[in-house]
Motif scaffolding. Structure first.
Motif, PDB file in Angstrom:
ATOM      1  N   ASP A   5     -73.681   2.809  55.340  1.00 11.34           N
ATOM      2  CA  ASP A   5     -75.143   2.765  55.267  1.00 11.34           C
ATOM      3  C   ASP A   5     -75.642   2.241  53.925  1.00 11.34           C
ATOM      4  O   ASP A   5     -76.680   1.603  53.851  1.00 11.34           O
ATOM      5  CB  ASP A   5     -75.752   4.150  55.510  1.00 11.34           C
ATOM      6  CG  ASP A   5     -75.529   4.619  56.934  1.00 11.34           C
ATOM      7  OD1 ASP A   5     -75.312   3.766  57.826  1.00 11.34           O
ATOM      8  OD2 ASP A   5     -75.568   5.847  57.150  1.00 11.34           O
ATOM      9  N   THR A   6     -74.921   2.532  52.861  1.00 12.53           N
ATOM     10  CA  THR A   6     -75.379   2.141  51.530  1.00 12.53           C
ATOM     11  C   THR A   6     -74.753   0.850  51.040  1.00 12.53           C
ATOM     12  O   THR A   6     -75.143   0.327  50.015  1.00 12.53           O
ATOM     13  CB  THR A   6     -75.085   3.250  50.501  1.00 12.53           C
ATOM     14  OG1 THR A   6     -73.681   3.495  50.492  1.00 12.53           O
ATOM     15  CG2 THR A   6     -75.859   4.507  50.840  1.00 12.53           C
ATOM     16  N   ALA A   7     -73.773   0.341  51.737  1.00 11.86           N
ATOM     17  CA  ALA A   7     -73.123  -0.904  51.303  1.00 11.86           C
ATOM     18  C   ALA A   7     -74.120  -2.056  51.382  1.00 11.86           C
ATOM     19  O   ALA A   7     -74.798  -2.243  52.372  1.00 11.86           O
ATOM     20  CB  ALA A   7     -71.912  -1.201  52.175  1.00 11.86           C
ATOM     21  N   GLY A   8     -74.231  -2.811  50.341  1.00 10.97           N
ATOM     22  CA  GLY A   8     -75.107  -3.976  50.327  1.00 10.97           C
ATOM     23  C   GLY A   8     -76.531  -3.680  49.918  1.00 10.97           C
ATOM     24  O   GLY A   8     -77.339  -4.583  49.824  1.00 10.97           O
ATOM     25  N   THR A   9     -76.876  -2.419  49.682  1.00 10.81           N
ATOM     26  CA  THR A   9     -78.235  -2.128  49.229  1.00 10.81           C
ATOM     27  C   THR A   9     -78.247  -2.115  47.712  1.00 10.81           C
ATOM     28  O   THR A   9     -77.320  -1.639  47.073  1.00 10.81           O
ATOM     29  CB  THR A   9     -78.763  -0.781  49.757  1.00 10.81           C
ATOM     30  OG1 THR A   9     -77.904   0.252  49.300  1.00 10.81           O
ATOM     31  CG2 THR A   9     -78.837  -0.778  51.262  1.00 10.81           C
ATOM     32  N   LYS A  10     -79.311  -2.622  47.170  1.00 14.75           N
ATOM     33  CA  LYS A  10     -79.467  -2.637  45.723  1.00 14.75           C
ATOM     34  C   LYS A  10     -80.231  -1.402  45.290  1.00 14.75           C
ATOM     35  O   LYS A  10     -80.888  -0.743  46.086  1.00 14.75           O
ATOM     36  CB  LYS A  10     -80.212  -3.889  45.283  1.00 14.75           C
ATOM     37  CG  LYS A  10     -79.447  -5.157  45.564  1.00 14.75           C
ATOM     38  CD  LYS A  10     -80.237  -6.352  45.153  1.00 14.75           C
ATOM     39  CE  LYS A  10     -79.486  -7.614  45.531  1.00 14.75           C
ATOM     40  NZ  LYS A  10     -80.282  -8.801  45.321  1.00 14.75           N
ATOM     41  N   LEU A  15     -86.328   2.325  48.933  1.00 15.48           N
ATOM     42  CA  LEU A  15     -87.717   2.771  48.862  1.00 15.48           C
ATOM     43  C   LEU A  15     -88.671   1.595  48.712  1.00 15.48           C
ATOM     44  O   LEU A  15     -89.780   1.756  48.219  1.00 15.48           O
ATOM     45  CB  LEU A  15     -87.898   3.744  47.690  1.00 15.48           C
ATOM     46  CG  LEU A  15     -87.079   5.026  47.761  1.00 15.48           C
ATOM     47  CD1 LEU A  15     -87.243   5.835  46.480  1.00 15.48           C
ATOM     48  CD2 LEU A  15     -87.491   5.855  48.960  1.00 15.48           C
ATOM     49  N   GLY A  16     -88.269   0.437  49.113  1.00 19.95           N
ATOM     50  CA  GLY A  16     -89.141  -0.722  49.016  1.00 19.95           C
ATOM     51  C   GLY A  16     -89.325  -1.216  47.593  1.00 19.95           C
ATOM     52  O   GLY A  16     -90.355  -1.776  47.255  1.00 19.95           O
ATOM     53  N   GLY A  17     -88.352  -0.999  46.736  1.00 24.62           N
ATOM     54  CA  GLY A  17     -88.438  -1.467  45.358  1.00 24.62           C
ATOM     55  C   GLY A  17     -89.143  -0.501  44.419  1.00 24.62           C
ATOM     56  O   GLY A  17     -89.364  -0.814  43.269  1.00 24.62           O
ATOM     57  N   VAL A  18     -89.529   0.686  44.915  1.00 21.47           N
ATOM     58  CA  VAL A  18     -90.192   1.667  44.064  1.00 21.47           C
ATOM     59  C   VAL A  18     -89.120   2.527  43.412  1.00 21.47           C
ATOM     60  O   VAL A  18     -88.420   3.267  44.080  1.00 21.47           O
ATOM     61  CB  VAL A  18     -91.163   2.557  44.879  1.00 21.47           C
ATOM     62  CG1 VAL A  18     -91.811   3.589  43.987  1.00 21.47           C
ATOM     63  CG2 VAL A  18     -92.202   1.714  45.571  1.00 21.47           C
ATOM     64  N   THR A  19     -89.009   2.395  42.104  1.00 19.78           N
ATOM     65  CA  THR A  19     -88.035   3.174  41.351  1.00 19.78           C
ATOM     66  C   THR A  19     -88.772   4.061  40.363  1.00 19.78           C
ATOM     67  O   THR A  19     -89.947   3.813  40.055  1.00 19.78           O
ATOM     68  CB  THR A  19     -87.073   2.240  40.589  1.00 19.78           C
ATOM     69  OG1 THR A  19     -87.841   1.484  39.648  1.00 19.78           O
ATOM     70  CG2 THR A  19     -86.337   1.296  41.531  1.00 19.78           C
TER      71      THR A  19
END
Length: 83
Positions: A5-10, A15-19
Motif C-alpha cells: 500500500d505504501t510502495a511508490g508513495t512520496k 494527504l494530498g501534499g499537506v504535511t
C-alpha cells in the motif's frame, strides 16, 4: 497497512501534499500578514542616506519579501561539497 500500500508513495502524498511543515509555513505566513497589515501608520525610515516617509506595512512587507528571497536562495544553493 501493508508495504504494498505504501510502495511508490512520496512523503505527504497520502494527504494530498499537506504535511506538518507546510501547515506550519502557512500559519506563519498568515500571522506575518496579519502583523504587517495591522501596522498601517506612516513612519520615517532612513535608507542609508535618504530619509523616506512611508506606511509601516510597506516597509515590513518589503523586508519580509527580501528575507524570503534570501532564504530561498540560500536553501536552493545548499551545502557544496568539496571533491
Amino acid at each position: 497497512m501493508s508495504p504494498k500500500d505504501t510502495a511508490g508513495t512520496k512523503r505527504g502524498e497520502r494527504l494530498g501534499g499537506v504535511t506538518p511543515g507546510r501547515i506550519a509555513i502557512a500559519v506563519v505566513a498568515v500571522l506575518l500578514l496579519v502583523f504587517i497589515f495591522e501596522n498601517t501608520r506612516e513612519v520615517k525610515i532612513r535608507l542609508l542616506i535618504p530619509e523616506v516617509t512611508m506606511p509601516l506595512y510597506l516597509a515590513l512587507l518589503a523586508t519580509a519579501l527580501l528575507g524570503g528571497l534570501c532564504g530561498w536562495y540560500v536553501a536552493r544553493r545548499g551545502p557544496r561539497r568539496r571533491k
